[in-house]
Design a protein around this motif. Structure first.
Motif, PDB file in Angstrom:
ATOM      1  N   LEU A 128       0.842  -1.211   0.000  1.00 40.42           N
ATOM      2  CA  LEU A 128       0.000   0.000   0.000  1.00 40.42           C
ATOM      3  C   LEU A 128       0.872   1.253   0.000  1.00 40.42           C
ATOM      4  O   LEU A 128       0.590   2.225  -0.712  1.00 40.42           O
ATOM      5  CB  LEU A 128      -0.923  -0.006   1.226  1.00 40.42           C
ATOM      6  CG  LEU A 128      -2.003  -1.100   1.271  1.00 40.42           C
ATOM      7  CD1 LEU A 128      -2.722  -1.082   2.601  1.00 40.42           C
ATOM      8  CD2 LEU A 128      -3.002  -0.918   0.123  1.00 40.42           C
ATOM      9  N   LYS A 500      -5.531   6.201  -2.965  1.00 42.57           N
ATOM     10  CA  LYS A 500      -6.067   6.761  -1.724  1.00 42.57           C
ATOM     11  C   LYS A 500      -6.151   5.750  -0.581  1.00 42.57           C
ATOM     12  O   LYS A 500      -6.464   6.131   0.547  1.00 42.57           O
ATOM     13  CB  LYS A 500      -7.472   7.337  -1.976  1.00 42.57           C
ATOM     14  CG  LYS A 500      -7.510   8.411  -3.055  1.00 42.57           C
ATOM     15  CD  LYS A 500      -6.640   9.607  -2.690  1.00 42.57           C
ATOM     16  CE  LYS A 500      -6.716  10.702  -3.754  1.00 42.57           C
ATOM     17  NZ  LYS A 500      -5.794  11.834  -3.461  1.00 42.57           N
ATOM     18  N   TYR A 501      -5.884   4.466  -0.858  1.00 44.52           N
ATOM     19  CA  TYR A 501      -6.107   3.442   0.164  1.00 44.52           C
ATOM     20  C   TYR A 501      -4.849   3.235   1.009  1.00 44.52           C
ATOM     21  O   TYR A 501      -4.254   2.159   1.039  1.00 44.52           O
ATOM     22  CB  TYR A 501      -6.553   2.134  -0.492  1.00 44.52           C
ATOM     23  CG  TYR A 501      -7.778   2.312  -1.344  1.00 44.52           C
ATOM     24  CD1 TYR A 501      -9.037   2.437  -0.767  1.00 44.52           C
ATOM     25  CD2 TYR A 501      -7.674   2.397  -2.739  1.00 44.52           C
ATOM     26  CE1 TYR A 501     -10.167   2.618  -1.551  1.00 44.52           C
ATOM     27  CE2 TYR A 501      -8.802   2.582  -3.529  1.00 44.52           C
ATOM     28  CZ  TYR A 501     -10.035   2.698  -2.927  1.00 44.52           C
ATOM     29  OH  TYR A 501     -11.149   2.897  -3.693  1.00 44.52           O
ATOM     30  N   TYR A 502      -4.441   4.272   1.685  1.00 46.33           N
ATOM     31  CA  TYR A 502      -3.312   4.189   2.591  1.00 46.33           C
ATOM     32  C   TYR A 502      -3.617   5.059   3.806  1.00 46.33           C
ATOM     33  O   TYR A 502      -4.525   5.896   3.792  1.00 46.33           O
ATOM     34  CB  TYR A 502      -2.022   4.689   1.919  1.00 46.33           C
ATOM     35  CG  TYR A 502      -1.980   6.183   1.719  1.00 46.33           C
ATOM     36  CD1 TYR A 502      -1.373   7.007   2.670  1.00 46.33           C
ATOM     37  CD2 TYR A 502      -2.554   6.781   0.604  1.00 46.33           C
ATOM     38  CE1 TYR A 502      -1.353   8.389   2.502  1.00 46.33           C
ATOM     39  CE2 TYR A 502      -2.531   8.151   0.436  1.00 46.33           C
ATOM     40  CZ  TYR A 502      -1.933   8.947   1.383  1.00 46.33           C
ATOM     41  OH  TYR A 502      -1.900  10.310   1.236  1.00 46.33           O
TER      42      TYR A 502
END
Length: 949
Positions: A128, A500-502
């Protein structure tokens, strides 16, 4: 260019304006500057409505674009072939085929799944973080090095880049030796060894790495095709295993394979650690199998769209391989018992009382509790071959896993090393930056990687180096995670990844987990890794490579500086915290090294230092400012550089005093050089110079070094703390061959750069200005350059009070906690000067006298109004005593301080408007004549020293 059909060169938004100079795709364009736009507005409009001729047609634009895209013919990979395939091949290593069953036997199904999930958590978080960094702008070649260096800066990137490239190079040897060992075991089974096992490993390993080098050098396209073939074999081997797990036969039962059975599953669900193994030791053995997630990112320069390919390929590879490991663990633990004898006669009899899973299936393997059994999960590393439908295909899978990992490492190491060398972080490695062919292949890097790998293959003992390599990879993962946390913490506007998935805290947890795993795997290898990273970090920090990548480190430093500056504004000044913050009028810093080095000696790590220059042309501003600041940084002088537009010195000084600084970080001390050529120039400049000095309420001036003809910066003016004075220093250009004067000038310019050696700093503290006259020498003696110098204090006094005055000054200095070597009380300070010195002064002022007695009063007044710097007879008589004092002080300086390294002296005051500029300049000239370097100091009469705690 036509914009919206109007007569203007103003450009519309275009991606080519935002490219870097060496953009790999497209060419960088420069938008017109504001001055160019303003100049264009002043021109007559074109009659045809086109500013720069006809625009190209749509067909011409399309042809140009196609030509640009077709240029070079480089081979690029998508996310499947470039990232997904590589990552899966690297993660599916030999561990899957020859260690997974043993791990299940030791830890049981439950803890094995926990081990797999723990490793997957680390790699997923790192994946990620990698995705976040990779989608925060265009990604070039260099893999982990590029991602870390562009995020955290060259210090971390340079240290990790070197060890990451080395780790990949040695990993080639590890995988090749693993392949060679399997081949040698097969040869041994059929008695076909060439010499002995160790040398056969070396021979097979050497031949294998030569073959892999040939594939790599042939180009990325051939290497990618080879990876696809190896992936097909690997997938076939995995499928072969799962098919075989449903094909239990009686011939395999004595060896522990009974097919899927609930009793076996329940028995193998819990752990059964043997031979001093623990959960963490088994985890340490498994975790290297989870590495390899950066295999795709390492060839980022060869991907069609790295920003899209790296996140999709890396995360999907982690998911697929993680699920595969879990299914293999469940499968092996559900159909194979822990121990088996391999003997068909070990069946259950009525006289034997056994309760394990094998007993329920008709076999008695209880003898294995005494040891010596060769089959089962705990004893046989070839369980997957036993379970599979076709055993040789598992051997092909092992070959595929080792060769694919070796090939990936052989490609990754040169790519990362080439990117590192291109950035010139380490001098001397630039030879490996050169690329060849349409894909810019690092052939020299391939050869270097081959040599490193071959050296370790010939050693054939990798049990010691292997843990270090795993720790090298983990250190890279830790820094990638920390990069995301650091960038998010800095909150820079440039940090806006499209992925955006962090989460910054999850990334921080990932970095900590990586460090923990490093010590779990091997604590001494973790320490070695950290020490190597630290050593390389210190080296790069010391060298300070000339790069600027907009790292998060810069952004965080800015945030911290801004926060601290704002915090300081809410704190009142206190005398204990006073420090000289100097505004130094150096002009170009390189032209006045003596002035610069002297001030730097007492401001370094103590106070602020700002170098200033007056400009009369705006075009000089940007390039001069950047060049001078780089010069200061290169010379390791801790100072800022600023410029101001001004028509003269005094106005420029006023501008600087009002504008320079931020909050509490603003100058309280002004440094000026002495106007050595004042008698040869325009006296109006002298008038401005003296007015600049007299404008503030405190100042300090450095004197000449024994040669009046030297026009280098040998006198300085300083002011403190609330008001500031300035000066202009002339510059002498040296010629070749050097004249005697120029040689002395060159020596003088370097006099404060070298160590001063044993000597004295003589402080002539004639008037109490708040203590600045004493504080400056104290700060100087704290520096290594001036550390061998001792402070001598000279004060004025009366002959009948010399002992009393000396004791009083000694008590004051002791309370100030300032060491001194001696105190001299000058009882003869008011003695009249020698006659010949008075005559010399009279000759000095003669050209500047008004001589009003020799002309009409009206003419004298008119001349005085036109030339206010002239000295009147009334002025000479009024300040006769002060003139004699300057002459007498010069005599005393020559008598007592002729051998001093530096003289610091209270600067004479003169009432503005009553003392002419020429007379005051003559005082300074007389006072500093033929003496060692001299500082004339006048504080603003506010205390800068205190003896209270």
């Amino acid at each position: 260019m036509r914009t919206f059909g109007h007569n203007t060169i103003d450009a519309v938004p275009n991606i080519d304006f935002y490219r870097q100079t060496a953009a790999p795709f497209g060419e960088k364009l420069s938008r017109p500057s504001l001055s160019e736009l303003h100049d264009e507005l002043d021109k007559e409009p074109f009659e045809d409505g086109l500013a720069n001729g006809d625009e190209p047609s749509a067909a011409e634009e399309a042809a140009a674009l196609a030509a640009k895209e077709g240029k070079g013919g480089t081979v690029k990979f998508g996310w499947v072939k470039g990232v997904l395939v590589r990552c899966m091949l690297n993660i599916w290593g030999v561990m899957l085929f020859i260690r997974m069953s043993w791990i299940v036997g030791q830890a049981g199904i439950g803890l094995t799944i926990a081990i797999i999930l723990m490793a997957s958590v680390v790699t997923t978080i790192t994946g990620l973080s990698t995705s976040a960094i990779a989608t925060n702008g265009f990604v070039r070649g260099g893999g982990a090095y590029y991602l870390i260096s562009r995020s955290l800066g060259p210090e971390f990137g340079g240290s990790i880049g070197l060890i990451f490239a080395f780790a990949n190079a040695v990993a080639v040897a590890m995988y090749v030796v693993g392949f060679a060992e399997t081949v040698v075991e097969m040869l041994n089974d059929v008695d076909a060894l060439m010499t002995d096992e160790l040398n056969d490993i070396r021979i097979v390993g050497t031949l294998t790495i030569i073959l892999l080098l040939g594939i790599s050098v042939a180009g990325m396209e051939w290497e990618a095709k080879a990876q696809i073939v190896l992936l097909v074999i690997l997938l076939a081997a995995i499928v072969n295993y799962f098919i075989g797990s449903f094909m239990s036969t009686e011939s395999k039962e004595p060896k522990g394979f009974f097919g899927y059975n609930t009793a076996i599953f329940i028995e193998n669900l819990g752990p059964d650690f043997r031979d001093d193994e623990t959960f963490f030791s088994v985890f340490a053995i498994f975790f290297p199998a989870a590495t390899g997630i950066l295999a795709g990112a390492n060839i980022s320069g060869d991907l069609t769209d790295p920003q899209s390919a790296i996140p999709k390929g890396t995360l999907l590879a982690i998911l697929i391989t993680g699920i595969t490991y879990v299914f293999v663990a469940i499968s092996a633990g559900s159909c194979v018992v822990r121990d088996a004898t391999g003997d068909h006669n070990d069946t259950v009899s009525d006289t034997v009382n056994c309760t394990d899973a094998a007993c329920t299936l008709g076999y008695d393997f209880s003898i294995c509790k005494e040891g010596g059994c060769q089959f089962g999960l705990m004893n046989d590393f070839q369980v997957m071959s036993l379970v599979s439908g076709f055993g040789p295909l598992i051997s092909a899978g092992i070959f595929s896993a080792t060769l694919s990992s070796a090939l990936a490492s052989l490609v990754s190491a040169p790519k990362v090393f080439q990117a590192l060398c291109k950035d010139n972080i380490y001098p001397g490695l630039g030879v490996f930056a050169k690329g060849y062919g349409k894909n810019n292949e690092p052939l020299r890097g391939y050869v270097l990687t081959f040599c490193i790998g071959l050296a370790f293959i010939l050693i054939a003992e990798l049990n010691i180096i292997a843990p270090i390599i795993s720790n090298f990879f983990l250190a890279s993962y830790a820094l990638i995670n920390f990069s995301v946390f650091h960038a998010s913490l800095a909150n820079s506007p440039g940090w806006r990844p499209s992925f955006k998935y962090y989460n910054m805290w999850v990334s921080l947890a990932g970095a900590i987990l990586c460090c923990v795993v490093m010590f779990v795997i091997n604590w001494w290898a973790a320490l070695v890794t950290l020490l190597i990273v630290l050593a390389l970090y210190i080296y790069v920090s010391y060298k300070k490579p000339d790069v600027n990548w907009g790292s998060s480190t810069q952004a965080l430093i800015y945030n911290q500086a801004l926060t601290h500056c704002l915090n300081l504004t809410g704190v009142e000044d206190h005398v204990k915290n006073f420090r000289p913050q100097c505004l130094v009028l150096t002009g170009y810093p390189s032209s006045r090294p003596a002035l610069l080095q002297l001030v730097h000696s007492f401001t370094k790590n103590v106070g602020l230092m700002v170098c200033d220059f007056f400009l009369k042309s705006q075009s000089e501003l940007s390039q001069d400012h950047a060049r001078c600041q780089r010069w200061l940084n290169k010379k390791r002088i801790k100072a800022f550089y600023t410029t101001v537009f001004s028509d003269n010195l005094r106005h420029g000084t006023q501008f600087l005093l009002q504008a320079v600084g931020l909050g509490r970080l603003k100058p309280n001390t002004l440094v000026m050089g002495f106007k050595n050529n004042w008698s040869d120039g325009d006296m109006r400049d002298v008038e401005i110079y003296i007015n600049t000095i007299q404008c503030p309420s405190s100042y300090l001036t450095q004197g000449k070094t024994g040669n009046e003809s030297i026009s280098e910066c040998q006198r300085v003016s300083l002011t403190s703390p609330s008001a500031i004075s300035c000066c202009v220093i002339s510059v002498t250009e040296t010629k070749s061959p050097l004249s005697l004067t120029d040689q002395r000038l060159l020596e003088t310019s370097q006099q404060f750069k070298k160590k001063q050696g044993k000597g004295t700093i003589d402080v002539w503290w004639l008037f109490d200005d708040g203590g600045l006259t004493l504080l400056i020498p104290f700060l100087l003696t704290n520096r290594s350059k001036w550390g061998d110098c001792r402070i001598r204090v000279f004060i004025g006094g009366k002959i009948n009070r010399i002992d009393h005055d000396r004791r009083a000054m000694a008590m004051l200095l002791s309370r100030f906690r300032i060491d001194f070597s001696d105190i001299h009380v000058l009882g003869d300070i008011n003695t009249k000067p020698k006659k010949h010195n008075k005559l010399t002064f009279k000759e000095l002022i003669e050209p500047y006298r008004l001589k009003e007695d020799d002309m009409e009063q009206e003419a004298a007044e008119r001349l005085k109004a036109q030339e206010p710097w002239r000295i009147t007879d009334n002025e000479l008589e009024l300040y006769k005593a002060k003139t004699n004092r300057q002459i007498r002080l010069n005599e005393l300086l020559k008598e007592h301080s002729n051998a001093a390294k530096l003289i610091v002296m209270s600067m004479p005051l003169a009432r503005k408007g009553t003392v002419s500029s020429a007379l005051y300049m003559c005082w300074l000239e007389t006072l500093t004549k033929d003496v060692p370097p001299l500082l004339l100091v006048r504080g603003n009469h506010q205390s800068v020293l205190t003896f209270y705690s």
